[in-house]
Design a protein around this motif. Structure first.
Motif, PDB file in Angstrom:
ATOM      1  N   GLU A 446      44.119 126.625 -25.262  1.00  0.00           N
ATOM      2  CA  GLU A 446      45.217 126.761 -26.224  1.00  0.00           C
ATOM      3  C   GLU A 446      44.818 127.714 -27.370  1.00  0.00           C
ATOM      4  N   SER A 447      45.761 128.591 -27.741  1.00  0.00           N
ATOM      5  CA  SER A 447      45.624 129.475 -28.920  1.00  0.00           C
ATOM      6  C   SER A 447      44.412 130.400 -28.822  1.00  0.00           C
ATOM      7  N   PHE A 448      44.013 130.764 -27.588  1.00  0.00           N
ATOM      8  CA  PHE A 448      42.850 131.632 -27.463  1.00  0.00           C
ATOM      9  C   PHE A 448      43.133 133.040 -28.016  1.00  0.00           C
ATOM     10  N   PHE A 455      38.728 136.647 -34.902  1.00  0.00           N
ATOM     11  CA  PHE A 455      37.282 136.846 -34.938  1.00  0.00           C
ATOM     12  C   PHE A 455      36.807 138.053 -34.123  1.00  0.00           C
ATOM     13  N   GLY A 456      37.700 138.640 -33.322  1.00  0.00           N
ATOM     14  CA  GLY A 456      37.311 139.801 -32.513  1.00  0.00           C
ATOM     15  C   GLY A 456      36.979 139.428 -31.089  1.00  0.00           C
ATOM     16  N   PHE A 457      37.011 140.453 -30.205  1.00  0.00           N
ATOM     17  CA  PHE A 457      36.801 140.210 -28.783  1.00  0.00           C
ATOM     18  C   PHE A 457      35.376 139.781 -28.437  1.00  0.00           C
ATOM     19  N   PRO A 458      34.311 140.331 -29.067  1.00  0.00           N
ATOM     20  CA  PRO A 458      32.957 139.839 -28.739  1.00  0.00           C
ATOM     21  C   PRO A 458      32.808 138.342 -29.019  1.00  0.00           C
ATOM     22  N   PHE A 459      33.382 137.907 -30.133  1.00  0.00           N
ATOM     23  CA  PHE A 459      33.339 136.486 -30.472  1.00  0.00           C
ATOM     24  C   PHE A 459      34.108 135.679 -29.423  1.00  0.00           C
ATOM     25  N   GLY A 460      35.283 136.183 -29.008  1.00  0.00           N
ATOM     26  CA  GLY A 460      36.074 135.513 -27.976  1.00  0.00           C
ATOM     27  C   GLY A 460      35.337 135.427 -26.656  1.00  0.00           C
ATOM     28  N   ASP A 461      34.579 136.504 -26.308  1.00  0.00           N
ATOM     29  CA  ASP A 461      33.795 136.462 -25.071  1.00  0.00           C
ATOM     30  C   ASP A 461      32.751 135.353 -25.109  1.00  0.00           C
ATOM     31  N   ILE A 467      32.693 127.835 -23.184  1.00  0.00           N
ATOM     32  CA  ILE A 467      33.700 126.937 -22.598  1.00  0.00           C
ATOM     33  C   ILE A 467      33.487 126.814 -21.095  1.00  0.00           C
ATOM     34  N   ALA A 468      33.202 127.955 -20.442  1.00  0.00           N
ATOM     35  CA  ALA A 468      32.973 127.947 -18.994  1.00  0.00           C
ATOM     36  C   ALA A 468      31.801 127.046 -18.639  1.00  0.00           C
ATOM     37  N   LYS A 469      30.718 127.105 -19.417  1.00  0.00           N
ATOM     38  CA  LYS A 469      29.551 126.269 -19.146  1.00  0.00           C
ATOM     39  C   LYS A 469      29.886 124.787 -19.303  1.00  0.00           C
ATOM     40  N   ARG A 470      30.661 124.475 -20.351  1.00  0.00           N
ATOM     41  CA  ARG A 470      30.989 123.064 -20.588  1.00  0.00           C
ATOM     42  C   ARG A 470      31.893 122.510 -19.491  1.00  0.00           C
ATOM     43  N   PRO A 516      32.708 120.058 -31.111  1.00  0.00           N
ATOM     44  CA  PRO A 516      33.076 121.403 -31.582  1.00  0.00           C
ATOM     45  C   PRO A 516      32.080 122.457 -31.079  1.00  0.00           C
ATOM     46  N   LEU A 517      32.581 123.669 -30.896  1.00  0.00           N
ATOM     47  CA  LEU A 517      31.719 124.803 -30.563  1.00  0.00           C
ATOM     48  C   LEU A 517      31.174 125.410 -31.851  1.00  0.00           C
ATOM     49  N   HIS A 518      29.858 125.633 -31.905  1.00  0.00           N
ATOM     50  CA  HIS A 518      29.232 126.239 -33.081  1.00  0.00           C
ATOM     51  C   HIS A 518      28.770 127.639 -32.715  1.00  0.00           C
ATOM     52  N   ILE A 519      29.457 128.644 -33.267  1.00  0.00           N
ATOM     53  CA  ILE A 519      29.163 130.047 -32.976  1.00  0.00           C
ATOM     54  C   ILE A 519      29.152 130.829 -34.287  1.00  0.00           C
ATOM     55  N   ASP A 520      28.012 131.459 -34.593  1.00  0.00           N
ATOM     56  CA  ASP A 520      27.904 132.297 -35.798  1.00  0.00           C
ATOM     57  C   ASP A 520      28.413 131.572 -37.042  1.00  0.00           C
ATOM     58  N   LYS A 521      27.965 130.357 -37.233  1.00  0.00           N
ATOM     59  CA  LYS A 521      28.317 129.541 -38.399  1.00  0.00           C
ATOM     60  C   LYS A 521      29.781 129.095 -38.406  1.00  0.00           C
ATOM     61  N   HIS A 522      30.485 129.343 -37.326  1.00  0.00           N
ATOM     62  CA  HIS A 522      31.859 128.868 -37.202  1.00  0.00           C
ATOM     63  C   HIS A 522      31.881 127.634 -36.297  1.00  0.00           C
ATOM     64  N   SER A 523      32.752 126.690 -36.628  1.00  0.00           N
ATOM     65  CA  SER A 523      32.916 125.484 -35.828  1.00  0.00           C
ATOM     66  C   SER A 523      34.347 125.445 -35.296  1.00  0.00           C
ATOM     67  N   LEU A 524      34.483 125.453 -33.971  1.00  0.00           N
ATOM     68  CA  LEU A 524      35.808 125.510 -33.355  1.00  0.00           C
ATOM     69  C   LEU A 524      36.062 124.256 -32.531  1.00  0.00           C
ATOM     70  N   SER A 525      37.273 123.690 -32.700  1.00  0.00           N
ATOM     71  CA  SER A 525      37.719 122.579 -31.862  1.00  0.00           C
ATOM     72  C   SER A 525      38.846 123.092 -30.978  1.00  0.00           C
ATOM     73  N   LEU A 526      38.661 123.033 -29.670  1.00  0.00           N
ATOM     74  CA  LEU A 526      39.608 123.634 -28.732  1.00  0.00           C
ATOM     75  C   LEU A 526      40.245 122.578 -27.826  1.00  0.00           C
ATOM     76  N   ASN A 527      41.464 122.876 -27.408  1.00  0.00           N
ATOM     77  CA  ASN A 527      42.177 122.015 -26.468  1.00  0.00           C
ATOM     78  C   ASN A 527      42.552 122.810 -25.228  1.00  0.00           C
ATOM     79  N   LEU A 528      42.766 122.094 -24.130  1.00  0.00           N
ATOM     80  CA  LEU A 528      43.169 122.720 -22.882  1.00  0.00           C
ATOM     81  C   LEU A 528      44.567 122.267 -22.487  1.00  0.00           C
ATOM     82  N   LYS A 529      45.330 123.185 -21.889  1.00  0.00           N
ATOM     83  CA  LYS A 529      46.553 122.844 -21.187  1.00  0.00           C
ATOM     84  C   LYS A 529      46.229 122.843 -19.694  1.00  0.00           C
TER      85      LYS A 529
END
Length: 837
Positions: A446-448, A455-461, A467-470, A516-529
């Motif tokens: 959701e909201s990818f 945050f930019g495409f490198p951050f999204g990658d 997410i794929a690993k989890r 939460p995902l911790h990337i470059d000092k950012h903490s993200l909570s994501l949901n799936l459809k």
């Protein structure tokens, strides 16, 4: 046989001597008494065949002595012949007969008359003794028959319980009898109504024709006196339309005692077993024919299983690798840091993916694209590791992975949509052969797009990689994860009508993404459809299945609250209801919607409330009070039973402490779930809670069901012993519904048995239930255990249980479960005065 005894009673010694001399020729013992009192005293200790009693004696005369003999139970039936010199007037004889005499001898006594009369009564006594012996023998035989009947009843009960536990029913025929007998489990297995009028033809009418012919021929052979035998599997369609696979075995035998021929058959429902075997066969076929090399090791790195492709890649026979160390394959091209990083990722994410060099049997180093997954087992099985290898040595030698990448995503190294379609074709083919279903599950973050924009495409990658690993670690090695495009992933799973497999995978994925995902000092909570299509319900074409899973996903994206959507609406609703209930339980824990009620337990001897059982209830904001029957199974399936069980323990101890402070000497019983026992934290939780409220351990009672105890003895017995050492009371709940034995219970550290309500509800109607409850109570008391009867709802229940000797009763007749404030009044009085018992 002992000699008969003749008692002669006369106050004159010369008369005694004369009578004894006359009777010497008879085969009997002569006993003398000089007074009525002495005669009575002798008769209380000796077995007397006949009494010769003088009428005229000082003190107590003959008539008075006879009346005394007749008033005593032991002597009232001894024949008495009066010996007298009084005239033969009728009034004297009537008085003698009224006093209990049977005849008269008049002095002077004629010797032949005396001997003849005494002989008659001695003969009568001999017959009486013989009848007595025969009666005693018959009584013994009757007792043996009753004992045998009781043993047969117990054996029948044990057989019924054993069949219930094993899931095996039976029916039988007796030679020259047309009526068949059926056990209760036979009715359940065959889907029949328990009825005395059930005919064998009703049971066999459900059997498919081929199997029916085999069974009919065997029955015909039995009826003709020939051997009969069959051992087959067949299909049945029950009266409710359910389809089952049955293992049916029958053979004749001869009862050694009665020499009667019997035909006995057993039936077992193996539908689930065969389904599981088919699933396993499919999985094994897929794994054995996979092009990727696969290997499974234990925690110590010992190889436990390899597939054919792995053996071909490494040049070993399977026998050379099994039970050997995995490190035999190491190429020595990686340093210690490489393996350290690999293990850190594997333990944290439960999976690792990357390139690794291994060495085959000939010593050649090969480069593999490898995925390693951690497979967590139970306490007995331990942890295993599954590694999947793709040989990319040639591709690497050419300087690129050109031939590899078209079928794999370069960013996540996951197989792409081409491989998804190929694998879906294979899986559907196997499913069609075994009449199974397959679910294709599409996942979308959701909201990818917002993440890329913000945050930019490198951050999204990086987000996609993590997410794929989890997700990959969540679904495990049973299936593969595919990246089909951008932020969409997919995987394939076998699917049943209940949807339990699907819920399992969704729960695992949700658990992984809850952190939460911790990337470059950012903490993200994501949901799936989630979008799901099912083969063959939605389509038999793999290409169409993919489109319909995408359609379901697009439909789901339009709904704000839904996290998944089936292409088929019926399944959609079923799974949604299950997940919605789980979500409501989570919210209820957070919003404190659960509360406890307490049901009193009445001590039958003291007429006082000696304890209460804590029972959970749910005050749902929309549905009102929800019974545990409706939410406990969902809590167990989702793992929420553990926090729920912990809350019940804490709240019950808090209330118990209040009652203890107020001076009430009662125990508070808490039902402990299997999950709480098995997670290893129960002792810690109990210690912490008792300490938190400063509650004496003897105020807490732990209830564990009989079935749970018998299924997890290795785990539960040490736990019970530890609880007993802490002085926590222990009760076995629902006793009688499982298959434990008193021999087993004797070694368990328990205090109380709670007889299941199923034995109590018809107690005053069914004698079998009375006998069972009586037997349990007697045996429990001999073992020093207290007995509690639950489900007491009527006055007759209390009266029966009181006569049986049951210690404690619990049920609606005593009190319904109430909140703590409403229980208070019952603790202040002798409660039995309010009841009719």
């Amino acid at each position: 046989m002992n000699k008969a005894s003749v008692l002669i009673v006369d106050d004159r010694p010369e008369n005694l001597i004369a009578l004894e001399a006359t009777l010497e020729s008879l085969d009997c013992d002569i006993i003398q008494a000089s007074s009525g009192e002495a005669a009575l005293e002798l008769s209380l200790d000796l077995d007397i065949a006949i009494i010769l009693l003088d009428v005229q004696m000082p003190g107590m005369d003959g008539y008075e002595t006879a009346e005394m003999f007749r008033s005593i139970k032991r002597t009232r039936n001894i024949p008495i012949i009066f010996v007298t010199a009084i005239c033969k007037a009728q009034q004297h004889m009537f008085k003698g007969y009224a006093a209990g005499g049977v005849d008269f001898l008049f002095k002077p006594i004629e010797e032949e008359v005396l001997l003849s009369k005494v002989k008659v009564f001695l003969a009568m006594d001999a017959q009486k003794q013989q009848l007595k012996q025969q009666s005693s023998l018959l009584d013994g035989q009757l007792r043996e028959l009753k004992q045998r009947k009781a043993e047969l009843s117990l054996e029948r009960y044990r057989l019924e319980k054993a069949q219930e536990v094993a899931g095996v029913g039976s029916w039988d025929l007796i030679d020259r009898e047309n009526q068949a007998g059926f056990t209760a489990q036979c009715y359940r297995v065959m889907g029949l109504t328990d009825s005395e009028n059930t005919q064998l033809s009703s049971l066999l009418s459900q059997v498919d024709q081929e199997a029916r012919t085999v069974i009919d021929n065997s029955i015909r052979s039995f009826q003709q006196g020939e051997p009969a035998f069959w051992d087959i599997e067949h299909k049945i369609t029950t009266q409710n339309g359910d389809k089952k696979t049955i293992r049916h075995h029958g053979e004749d035998f001869i009862d050694e005692e009665t020499r009667t021929r019997h035909l006995i058959a057993t039936v077992q429902d193996i539908t689930e077993l065969r389904g599981a075997q088919q699933q396993l066969m499919i999985a094994n076929t897929i794994l054995e024919n996979a092009t990727e090399g696969m290997v499974i090791t234990n925690e110590q790195g010992t190889i436990e299983w390899v597939n054919r492709a792995f053996c071909e890649l490494m040049g070993y026979a399977a026998e050379e690798l099994l039970d050997g160390p995995i490190k035999i394959l190491r190429s020595e091209r990686h340093d210690a840091a490489f393996y350290r990083d690999m293990w850190e990722t594997l333990l944290e994410e439960k999976s690792w993916q990357g390139e690794i060099w291994n060495r085959n049997k000939s010593g050649q180093a090969l480069l593999f694209m490898s995925t390693i997954a951690l497979v967590e087992g139970n306490q007995n099985e331990g942890t295993q590791y599954l590694a999947i290898y793709n040989d990319i040595t040639d591709l690497k030698a050419e300087g690129s992975l050109t031939n590899y990448l078209p079928n794999h995503d370069a960013l996540t190294r996951l197989p792409d949509h081409y491989l998804l379609e190929d694998r879906l074709v294979q899986t559907c083919h196997y499913a069609a052969n075994f009449s199974k279903q397959v679910a294709l599950i599409y996942l979308d973050i959701e909201s990818f797009s917002y993440i890329n924009q913000e945050f930019g495409f490198p951050f999204g990658d990086t987000v996609l990689q993590k997410i794929a690993k989890r997700i990959d670690s969540a679904i495990g090695y049973q299936t593969s994860l595919y990246r089909v495009c951008n932020d969409e992933f997919a995987f394939i799973v076998p699917f049943s009508d209940t949807g339990r497999e699907f819920i399992f995978y969704i729960n695992m994925i949700r658990e992984k993404l809850a952190r939460p995902l911790h990337i470059d000092k950012h903490s993200l909570s994501l949901n799936l459809k989630v979008g799901v299509s099912v083969y063959p319900r939605d389509s038999k074409s793999p290409v169409d299945l993919i489109e319909r899973a995408r359609d379901a996903l697009r439909h789901n994206e339009k709904e704000a609250r839904s996290s998944f959507c089936f292409y088929n609406e019926d399944i959609n609703k079923q799974i949604k209801d299950s997940l919605l209930l789980e979500s409501d339980i989570r919210n209820a824990l957070e919003k404190k919607e659960f509360f406890l009620t307490y049901q009193p337990k009445l001590n039958m001897a003291t007429a006082e409330i000696e304890g209460v059982e804590a029972l959970i209830r749910w005050q749902h904001p929309e549905h009102g009070i929800v019974s545990p029957i409706n939410f406990i199974p969902a809590a167990e399936a989702s793992g929420l039973i553990l926090p729920l069980s912990e809350w019940v323990l804490d709240e019950a101890c808090r209330q118990a402490k209040l009652w203890h402070t107020q001076g009430y000497k009662i125990t508070t019983a808490v039902n402990i779930s299997a999950g709480h026992f098995n997670n290893g934290k129960l002792l810690e939780d109990i210690d912490k809670t008792l300490k938190k409220y400063n509650l004496p351990a003897e105020c807490l009672e732990i209830e564990i069901t009989e079935n749970m105890m018998m299924q997890n003895m290795d785990v539960i017995i040490p736990m019970l012993k530890a609880l007993k050492a802490r002085k926590v009371c222990i009760s076995i709940d629902d006793f009688g519904t499982g298959y434990s034995s008193f021999a087993y219970l004797k070694s368990l550290p328990v205090d109380t048995l709670k007889i299941d309500r199923s034995f109590i509800k018809d107690l005053h109607h069914h004698k079998d239930d009375i006998h069972i409850v009586q037997a349990i109570t007697n045996m429990a008391h001999k073992m020093g255990l207290k007995v509690v009867a639950e489900g007491v709802e009527e006055q007759e229940h209390c009266q029966q249980l009181c006569s049986i000797g049951c210690d404690v009763v619990q049920g609606y007749y005593i009190s319904r479960p109430e909140k703590a404030d409403n229980i208070q009044g019952l603790l202040d009085v002798a409660y039995i005065s309010h009841l009719s018992i």
